[in-house]
Design an enzyme around this catalytic site. Structure first.
Site, PDB file in Angstrom:
ATOM      1  N   CYS A 110     -43.698 -48.668  72.173  1.00  0.00           N
ATOM      2  CA  CYS A 110     -44.087 -47.211  72.882  1.00  0.00           C
ATOM      3  C   CYS A 110     -44.165 -46.379  71.580  1.00  0.00           C
ATOM      4  O   CYS A 110     -44.105 -45.093  71.572  1.00  0.00           O
ATOM      5  CB  CYS A 110     -43.758 -46.898  74.186  1.00  0.00           C
ATOM      6  SG  CYS A 110     -43.692 -47.864  75.358  1.00  0.00           S
ATOM      7  N   HIS A 244     -44.184 -39.094  74.328  1.00  0.00           N
ATOM      8  CA  HIS A 244     -44.421 -40.692  75.124  1.00  0.00           C
ATOM      9  C   HIS A 244     -44.662 -40.117  76.841  1.00  0.00           C
ATOM     10  O   HIS A 244     -43.493 -40.246  77.662  1.00  0.00           O
ATOM     11  CB  HIS A 244     -43.912 -41.189  74.977  1.00  0.00           C
ATOM     12  CG  HIS A 244     -43.636 -43.126  75.742  1.00  0.00           C
ATOM     13  ND1 HIS A 244     -45.075 -43.269  75.794  1.00  0.00           N
ATOM     14  CD2 HIS A 244     -42.971 -43.569  76.359  1.00  0.00           C
ATOM     15  CE1 HIS A 244     -45.204 -44.243  76.469  1.00  0.00           C
ATOM     16  NE2 HIS A 244     -43.609 -44.808  76.580  1.00  0.00           N
ATOM     17  N   ASN A 274     -48.249 -44.801  82.132  1.00  0.00           N
ATOM     18  CA  ASN A 274     -47.698 -44.954  80.143  1.00  0.00           C
ATOM     19  C   ASN A 274     -48.704 -46.341  79.362  1.00  0.00           C
ATOM     20  O   ASN A 274     -48.913 -47.309  80.194  1.00  0.00           O
ATOM     21  CB  ASN A 274     -46.083 -46.249  80.642  1.00  0.00           C
ATOM     22  CG  ASN A 274     -45.639 -46.693  79.548  1.00  0.00           C
ATOM     23  OD1 ASN A 274     -46.184 -46.292  78.305  1.00  0.00           O
ATOM     24  ND2 ASN A 274     -44.001 -46.732  79.553  1.00  0.00           N
TER      25      ASN A 274
END
Length: 322
Positions: A110, A244, A274
């Protein structure tokens, strides 16, 4: 010398699945998902490949930057897994957009977009490039166990891109890694080698949510404090935080450890879930296209993910107002 972001783009699969639709295939509910994560829906690549939406995000970023693919000196793709083990996703994007420059992938989970920015900075400082395209793209739906409600409800597919040029917009950046596969990993399928006693494992994401939560909150707070201090500014000077989009609870908890005003944080997790490395550049592109970002604004970007990796940076927005 550092770098400027001169164009952004994003793209995602057409198919969007709501929490209610997921509740028909796994033991969950809209209330269970939304109250714990802030997610209401996510995009899933049913017809498109990861190359399709990665290349589309790249095209939109080039258009926003006002340059052609032939002007690129380098393409970096941040992804956990492209369409092939080899060639790289970056090479496939290069082919789709008609570029001729070097191209390669990086995998920092990520945190991939932040890592790609850091790598790009080195190329600019070495005076080896004038224009770089970063594409962060993920097809997480292909890596999930759709019977595991603790993970399959969290992720979505999509791509975000940024065109970089020489400049002085990147004020500070830090990336970190602490090798630890236990909290989050995806097994690599090994095939059927006749000389190996090890059987191929299912290629599914496995995650210890509690451990990731603790790591993410700590990393986001520490990394943002570090890059803001290194940039020679205060937390009050930040105009936007682009974090994020992993879990709304993580962001809300991290906010308590920082003095940045709550209204400066931006979100789109409710619509995307996500999207791993793609989440920060997708959100950045949405802010750019909505006209929220003004020339001179100070942006703080932060991400965290498997590895365990984390990173943050402070950017001065240098594009003319839309």
């Amino acid at each position: 010398m550092s770098l400027n972001i001169i164009g952004t783009g994003s793209a995602w699969p057409e198919c969007s699945k709501s929490n209610e639709e997921l509740s028909r295939i796994v033991d969950t509910s809209d209330e269970w998902i939304s109250t714990r994560t802030g997610i209401k829906s996510r995009h899933v690549s049913v017809w498109e490949t990861i190359t399709d939406f990665a290349a589309e995000a790249a095209r939109r970023a080039l258009e926003d930057a006002g340059i052609s693919s032939g002007e690129l000196d380098l393409i970096i793709c941040a992804t956990a897994r492209g369409e092939y083990i080899t060639p790289s996703l970056a090479c496939l994007v290069q082919k789709r957009i008609g570029a001729y420059c070097p191209a390669f992938d990086i995998n920092a989970a990520c945190t991939g977009f932040l890592y790609a920015l850091d790598v790009s900075l080195c190329y600019f400082q070495a005076k080896r490039v004038k224009k770089i395209l970063i594409v962060a793209a993920e097809a997480m739906s292909k890596l999930l166990d759709w019977t595991d409600r603790s993970t399959c409800v969290l992720f979505g597919d999509g791509a975000g891109a940024a065109v970089l040029s020489e400049g002085d917009g990147l004020l500070s950046i830090k990336v970190h890694a602490s090798g630890n596969e236990e909290p989050l990993h995806i097994e690599n399928t090994e095939g059927n080698c006749p000389f190996s006693e090890r059987k191929a494992a299912a290629q599914y994401l496995r995650m210890n949510g509690k451990d990731i939560y603790k790591f993410a909150v700590s990393a986001m707070c520490n990394d943002l404090q570090e890059v803001i201090r290194e940039a020679g500014i205060t937390q009050d000077d930040i105009d936007f935080v682009v974090p994020h989009q992993a879990n709304l609870r993580i962001i809300e908890t991290a906010k308590k450890g920082l003095s940045i005003a709550p209204e400066k944080y931006r979100y789109n997790i409710d619509r995307f879930g996500n999207t791993s490395a793609a989440s920060v550049p997708i959100l950045l592109d949405e802010l750019n296209r909505a006209g929220e970002l003004k020339k001179g604004n100070l942006l703080a970007l932060a991400a965290f993910g498997g590895g365990l990796t984390s990173g943050a940076c402070v950017l001065r927005w240098t594009k003319e107002d839309r």
